[in-house]
Design a protein around this motif. Structure first.
Motif, PDB file in Angstrom:
ATOM      1  N   HIS A  91     -21.255   6.865  12.379  1.00 50.71           N
ATOM      2  CA  HIS A  91     -20.303   6.215  11.479  1.00 50.71           C
ATOM      3  C   HIS A  91     -21.028   5.485  10.358  1.00 50.71           C
ATOM      4  CE1 HIS A  91     -17.084   5.974  14.933  1.00 50.71           C
ATOM      5  NE2 HIS A  91     -17.562   7.198  14.746  1.00 50.71           N
ATOM      6  N   ILE A  92     -22.096   4.777  10.711  1.00 50.68           N
ATOM      7  CA  ILE A  92     -22.850   4.023   9.700  1.00 50.68           C
ATOM      8  C   ILE A  92     -23.461   4.976   8.676  1.00 50.68           C
ATOM      9  CG2 ILE A  92     -24.803   2.482   9.302  1.00 50.68           C
ATOM     10  CD1 ILE A  92     -22.390   1.167  10.645  1.00 50.68           C
ATOM     11  N   GLY A  93     -23.994   6.098   9.135  1.00 50.36           N
ATOM     12  CA  GLY A  93     -24.548   7.081   8.215  1.00 50.36           C
ATOM     13  C   GLY A  93     -23.502   7.599   7.252  1.00 50.36           C
ATOM     14  N   GLY A  94     -22.297   7.873   7.760  1.00 47.81           N
ATOM     15  CA  GLY A  94     -21.212   8.331   6.900  1.00 47.81           C
ATOM     16  C   GLY A  94     -20.774   7.261   5.915  1.00 47.81           C
ATOM     17  N   ILE A  95     -20.733   6.017   6.351  1.00 45.18           N
ATOM     18  CA  ILE A  95     -20.343   4.909   5.470  1.00 45.18           C
ATOM     19  C   ILE A  95     -21.327   4.771   4.311  1.00 45.18           C
ATOM     20  CG2 ILE A  95     -20.223   2.384   5.347  1.00 45.18           C
ATOM     21  CD1 ILE A  95     -18.965   2.477   8.171  1.00 45.18           C
ATOM     22  N   ILE A  96     -22.618   4.790   4.622  1.00 45.64           N
ATOM     23  CA  ILE A  96     -23.632   4.646   3.575  1.00 45.64           C
ATOM     24  C   ILE A  96     -23.537   5.802   2.581  1.00 45.64           C
ATOM     25  CG2 ILE A  96     -26.121   4.621   3.131  1.00 45.64           C
ATOM     26  CD1 ILE A  96     -26.448   3.247   5.881  1.00 45.64           C
ATOM     27  N   ALA A  97     -23.432   7.011   3.103  1.00 42.67           N
ATOM     28  CA  ALA A  97     -23.351   8.183   2.225  1.00 42.67           C
ATOM     29  C   ALA A  97     -22.094   8.140   1.370  1.00 42.67           C
ATOM     30  CB  ALA A  97     -23.390   9.461   3.055  1.00 42.67           C
ATOM     31  N   GLY A  98     -20.970   7.788   1.972  1.00 41.12           N
ATOM     32  CA  GLY A  98     -19.723   7.743   1.221  1.00 41.12           C
ATOM     33  C   GLY A  98     -19.752   6.723   0.102  1.00 41.12           C
ATOM     34  N   ALA A  99     -20.338   5.550   0.370  1.00 36.71           N
ATOM     35  CA  ALA A  99     -20.400   4.500  -0.644  1.00 36.71           C
ATOM     36  C   ALA A  99     -21.254   4.915  -1.833  1.00 36.71           C
ATOM     37  CB  ALA A  99     -20.944   3.216  -0.020  1.00 36.71           C
ATOM     38  N   VAL A 100     -22.301   5.658  -1.576  1.00 36.50           N
ATOM     39  CA  VAL A 100     -23.189   6.089  -2.663  1.00 36.50           C
ATOM     40  C   VAL A 100     -22.607   7.293  -3.390  1.00 36.50           C
ATOM     41  CG1 VAL A 100     -25.475   7.019  -3.199  1.00 36.50           C
ATOM     42  CG2 VAL A 100     -25.247   5.162  -1.543  1.00 36.50           C
ATOM     43  N   LEU A 101     -22.152   8.274  -2.650  1.00 38.50           N
ATOM     44  CA  LEU A 101     -21.712   9.534  -3.253  1.00 38.50           C
ATOM     45  C   LEU A 101     -20.456   9.387  -4.091  1.00 38.50           C
ATOM     46  CD1 LEU A 101     -22.384  11.960  -0.266  1.00 38.50           C
ATOM     47  CD2 LEU A 101     -23.619  11.876  -2.437  1.00 38.50           C
ATOM     48  N   VAL A 102     -19.546   8.488  -3.695  1.00 41.61           N
ATOM     49  CA  VAL A 102     -18.318   8.345  -4.475  1.00 41.61           C
ATOM     50  C   VAL A 102     -18.622   7.823  -5.876  1.00 41.61           C
ATOM     51  CG1 VAL A 102     -17.784   5.956  -3.766  1.00 41.61           C
ATOM     52  CG2 VAL A 102     -15.931   7.532  -4.378  1.00 41.61           C
ATOM     53  N   LEU A 103     -19.671   7.034  -6.017  1.00 39.84           N
ATOM     54  CA  LEU A 103     -20.052   6.533  -7.342  1.00 39.84           C
ATOM     55  C   LEU A 103     -20.614   7.647  -8.213  1.00 39.84           C
ATOM     56  CD1 LEU A 103     -21.830   3.212  -6.259  1.00 39.84           C
ATOM     57  CD2 LEU A 103     -19.426   3.549  -6.890  1.00 39.84           C
ATOM     58  N   VAL A 104     -21.248   8.621  -7.574  1.00 36.74           N
ATOM     59  CA  VAL A 104     -21.898   9.708  -8.315  1.00 36.74           C
ATOM     60  C   VAL A 104     -20.935  10.853  -8.599  1.00 36.74           C
ATOM     61  CG1 VAL A 104     -23.764  11.400  -8.228  1.00 36.74           C
ATOM     62  CG2 VAL A 104     -24.129   9.104  -7.305  1.00 36.74           C
ATOM     63  N   LEU A 105     -20.049  11.144  -7.660  1.00 34.49           N
ATOM     64  CA  LEU A 105     -19.245  12.362  -7.731  1.00 34.49           C
ATOM     65  C   LEU A 105     -17.838  12.163  -8.269  1.00 34.49           C
ATOM     66  CD1 LEU A 105     -20.239  14.052  -4.338  1.00 34.49           C
ATOM     67  CD2 LEU A 105     -21.111  14.561  -6.620  1.00 34.49           C
ATOM     68  N   ARG A 106     -17.387  10.939  -8.465  1.00 36.15           N
ATOM     69  CA  ARG A 106     -16.014  10.759  -8.944  1.00 36.15           C
ATOM     70  C   ARG A 106     -15.866  11.337 -10.345  1.00 36.15           C
ATOM     71  NH1 ARG A 106     -18.125   5.754 -10.547  1.00 36.15           N
ATOM     72  NH2 ARG A 106     -17.126   4.817 -12.388  1.00 36.15           N
ATOM     73  N   SER A 107     -14.685  11.803 -10.643  1.00 39.40           N
ATOM     74  CA  SER A 107     -14.422  12.429 -11.929  1.00 39.40           C
ATOM     75  C   SER A 107     -14.508  11.409 -13.050  1.00 39.40           C
ATOM     76  CB  SER A 107     -13.032  13.080 -11.932  1.00 39.40           C
ATOM     77  OG  SER A 107     -12.949  14.088 -10.939  1.00 39.40           O
ATOM     78  N   ARG A 108     -14.795  11.903 -14.230  1.00 35.49           N
ATOM     79  CA  ARG A 108     -14.894  11.032 -15.396  1.00 35.49           C
ATOM     80  C   ARG A 108     -13.545  10.365 -15.657  1.00 35.49           C
ATOM     81  NH1 ARG A 108     -17.116  13.802 -20.741  1.00 35.49           N
ATOM     82  NH2 ARG A 108     -18.877  14.035 -19.291  1.00 35.49           N
ATOM     83  N   GLY A 109     -13.598   9.069 -15.899  1.00 38.92           N
ATOM     84  CA  GLY A 109     -12.385   8.325 -16.198  1.00 38.92           C
ATOM     85  C   GLY A 109     -11.703   7.735 -14.985  1.00 38.92           C
ATOM     86  N   VAL A 110     -12.154   8.069 -13.775  1.00 42.14           N
ATOM     87  CA  VAL A 110     -11.552   7.493 -12.568  1.00 42.14           C
ATOM     88  C   VAL A 110     -12.136   6.099 -12.358  1.00 42.14           C
ATOM     89  CG1 VAL A 110     -11.371   7.682 -10.063  1.00 42.14           C
ATOM     90  CG2 VAL A 110     -11.131   9.724 -11.484  1.00 42.14           C
ATOM     91  N   PRO A 111     -11.304   5.056 -12.352  1.00 43.34           N
ATOM     92  CA  PRO A 111     -11.840   3.696 -12.214  1.00 43.34           C
ATOM     93  C   PRO A 111     -12.158   3.352 -10.771  1.00 43.34           C
ATOM     94  CG  PRO A 111      -9.467   3.616 -12.373  1.00 43.34           C
ATOM     95  CD  PRO A 111      -9.852   5.074 -12.530  1.00 43.34           C
ATOM     96  N   LEU A 112     -12.928   2.312 -10.590  1.00 41.56           N
ATOM     97  CA  LEU A 112     -13.180   1.762  -9.267  1.00 41.56           C
ATOM     98  C   LEU A 112     -12.242   0.577  -9.035  1.00 41.56           C
ATOM     99  CD1 LEU A 112     -17.098   1.743  -9.271  1.00 41.56           C
ATOM    100  CD2 LEU A 112     -15.582   3.511  -8.378  1.00 41.56           C
ATOM    101  N   PHE A 113     -11.961   0.312  -7.767  1.00 36.83           N
ATOM    102  CA  PHE A 113     -11.180  -0.861  -7.373  1.00 36.83           C
ATOM    103  C   PHE A 113      -9.789  -0.857  -8.014  1.00 36.83           C
ATOM    104  CE2 PHE A 113     -15.709  -2.163  -7.805  1.00 36.83           C
ATOM    105  CZ  PHE A 113     -16.015  -2.139  -6.450  1.00 36.83           C
ATOM    106  N   ALA A 114      -9.145   0.303  -8.035  1.00 31.26           N
ATOM    107  CA  ALA A 114      -7.836   0.434  -8.664  1.00 31.26           C
ATOM    108  C   ALA A 114      -6.769  -0.153  -7.764  1.00 31.26           C
ATOM    109  CB  ALA A 114      -7.533   1.894  -8.963  1.00 31.26           C
ATOM    110  N   GLY A 115      -5.643  -0.529  -8.393  1.00 32.91           N
ATOM    111  CA  GLY A 115      -4.514  -1.063  -7.653  1.00 32.91           C
ATOM    112  C   GLY A 115      -3.467  -0.010  -7.381  1.00 32.91           C
ATOM    113  N   ALA A 116      -2.345  -0.465  -6.871  1.00 35.83           N
ATOM    114  CA  ALA A 116      -1.240   0.437  -6.580  1.00 35.83           C
ATOM    115  C   ALA A 116      -0.563   0.854  -7.874  1.00 35.83           C
ATOM    116  CB  ALA A 116      -0.237  -0.256  -5.648  1.00 35.83           C
ATOM    117  N   ASP A 117       0.267   1.879  -7.787  1.00 34.47           N
ATOM    118  CA  ASP A 117       0.967   2.376  -8.969  1.00 34.47           C
ATOM    119  C   ASP A 117       1.782   1.273  -9.638  1.00 34.47           C
ATOM    120  OD1 ASP A 117      -0.059   4.866  -8.619  1.00 34.47           O
ATOM    121  OD2 ASP A 117       1.691   5.675  -7.622  1.00 34.47           O
TER     122      ASP A 117
END
Length: 266
Positions: A202-228
């Motif tokens: 689980h820890i390995g997946g958490i670390i990888a997910g936290a790093v990869l989402v910053l690299v792989l998210r599409s252009r223009g997708v914000p971080l820490f977004a709220g609800a609609d």
């Protein structure tokens, strides 16, 4: 601790989360195939396709009868095996609730790469912590942990419905249950929790997910977004003003009553 049920987070960039659906179907089909094959077939699948650190690191040898793939492929194949229906159901529920929006933020191909790399990272961290272990690692938990932390980074303020303590329905911001979930994994890993659960994976997946989402998210997708409903709607454009009819120029030929065309109808 909690069971996720539903989130209020619509898709913005894709029409259908077909990679998430495909992963759920693939996991379900593999489980059905192994379960229907009987206990001996299940055990052979776990030994042949599960991730065994000592075998991968060449400190132990697997019985040749169970060698069906190159050892390196077990970094991925283990994540499609599950011990029982509850193990499968729990992982797939998390994937169904949170995976669609992560897929939406990354795009289909990058999301699939993200998922598989989180699975690899979970196995790799388990192998690092338990280098000589001969216990097979199975389950999608490493990949799911990556999906959960990616959702936490992308949409912490989106409202989610959860069952707290498996019985109390609550609608709360996503960061509350997800932060608690991540902290629980860390505490259990540090304390050496239950032997039947690979907290290191689980820890390995958490670390990888936290790093990869910053690299792989599409252009223009914000971080820490709220609800609609937290996203302000664009102000409507004011309606165009009605055109005022032009004042006719007085005609050179007018009657004494001011009418422009004395021969026209009354």
């Amino acid at each position: 601790m909690f069971i996720p049920l539903y989130d209020t987070n619509r898709l913005r960039h894709i029409r259908l989360q077909y990679v998430t659906i495909g992963l759920i179907v693939a996991n379900a089909l593999v489980y059905c195939a192994t379960a229907l094959g009987g206990e001996n077939f299940t055990n052979a699948a776990v030994l042949g396709l599960g991730f065994i650190p000592s075998v991968v690191h060449n400190t132990a040898e697997l019985d040749p009868r169970f060698i069906v793939i190159p050892e390196s492929l077990s970094y991925l194949t283990y994540s499609f095996l599950h011990a029982d229906i509850f193990h499968l159901g729990g992982n797939m529920l998390f994937l169904w609730v949170f995976g669609d929006n992560v897929e939406d933020a990354l795009g289909h191909i990058r999301y699939l790469i993200f998922y598989l790399l989180c699975a690899v990272a979970g196995a790799a961290f388990q192998g690092l912590v338990a280098w000589d272990s001969q216990v097979p690692l199975i389950g999608a938990s490493g990949a799911i942990a990556g999906v959960v932390v990616a959702y936490l980074i992308l949409y912490p303020r989106v409202k989610v419905w959860v069952l707290a303590f498996a019985r109390i329905p609550l609608r709360i911001p996503a960061f509350i249950p997800l932060v608690l979930w991540v902290l629980f994994q860390i505490v259990m890993f540090a304390a050496g929790g239950e032997d039947q659960i690979s907290w290191a994976c689980h820890i390995g997946g958490i670390i990888a997910g936290a790093v990869l989402v910053l690299v792989l998210r599409s252009r223009g997708v914000p971080l820490f977004a709220g609800a609609d409903e937290d996203i302000p709607a664009a102000a409507p454009e004011p309606p165009p003003l009605a055109a005022r009819p032009a004042t006719p120029e007085p005609s050179a030929a007018t009657t004494r009553w001011g009418r422009g065309n004395p021969s026209g109808p009354n």
